[in-house]
Write an enzyme that holds these catalytic residues in place. Sequence first.
Site, short mmCIF file in Angstrom:
data_model
loop_
_atom_site.label_atom_id
_atom_site.label_comp_id
_atom_site.label_asym_id
_atom_site.label_seq_id
_atom_site.Cartn_x
_atom_site.Cartn_y
_atom_site.Cartn_z
N CYS A 85 0.84 -1.20 0.00
CA CYS A 85 0.00 0.00 0.00
C CYS A 85 0.88 1.26 0.00
CB CYS A 85 -0.97 -0.05 1.18
SG CYS A 85 -2.33 1.12 1.08
N ILE A 86 0.74 2.13 0.99
CA ILE A 86 1.50 3.39 1.04
C ILE A 86 2.89 3.20 1.65
CG2 ILE A 86 0.58 4.07 3.30
CD1 ILE A 86 1.27 6.43 0.29
#
Length: 224
Positions: free
Chosen positions: A136-137
């Site tokens: 993800c991030i």
Amino acid sequence: MAKRVAVVLAGCGVFDGSEIHEASAVLVHLSREGAQAEVYAPNIPQMHVVDHVKGQPTPERRNVLVESARIARGNIKDLATLDVKGLDALIIPGGFGVAKNLSTWATQGKNCSISKEVEGVLRAFHAAHKPIGLCCISPVLAAKIFPGCEVTVGHDTECEQWPYAKTAEAMKELGCRHVNSQVTEVHVDAKNRLVTTSAFMCNAPIHDIHDGIGNMVREVLRLA
């Protein structure tokens, strides 16, 4: 001997902590592969607390370690106690807590700073040539710390399926190479021993996100 993998959390909840489905998927896949997860989180205040019904900050104050313990069922350690020597790999799930509590990416983007504890842990695993899994991030942490590394957060062209694609452009500006990928795919930077996958950077069915994280976990364990 079961491989021992440090899993670093950033709170509990997508908007102000670790993304719960991602964290759970990491733990499930580690268990399925016969690895031992050791969960850590920094003992610090959250940047803020978000009401996940309204999607708005509240005046409440919470602690990252205490909140992360919810996901770990209480079996968690202070990140300050992590010793890379006894561990085989590191995985950091995503969620806005990575960009708010582990770093200041949420407010400063590519000009962010990273928590000294988190940076120290990442550098320790990197120096020991032990694999690091990021989804993800969380690949933005590697982009900031390891210039020239290769990562993926999915795609670099914003659309309905990829609403956070501008993240890839900011990472490129830090000097890293972004590799476009599908949600079930991973990218392996063999030189830096980084394994990344997009997870909820993509608007995809939750089972596809779960499968992509499973592929990340297997690659991390293969390198460990």
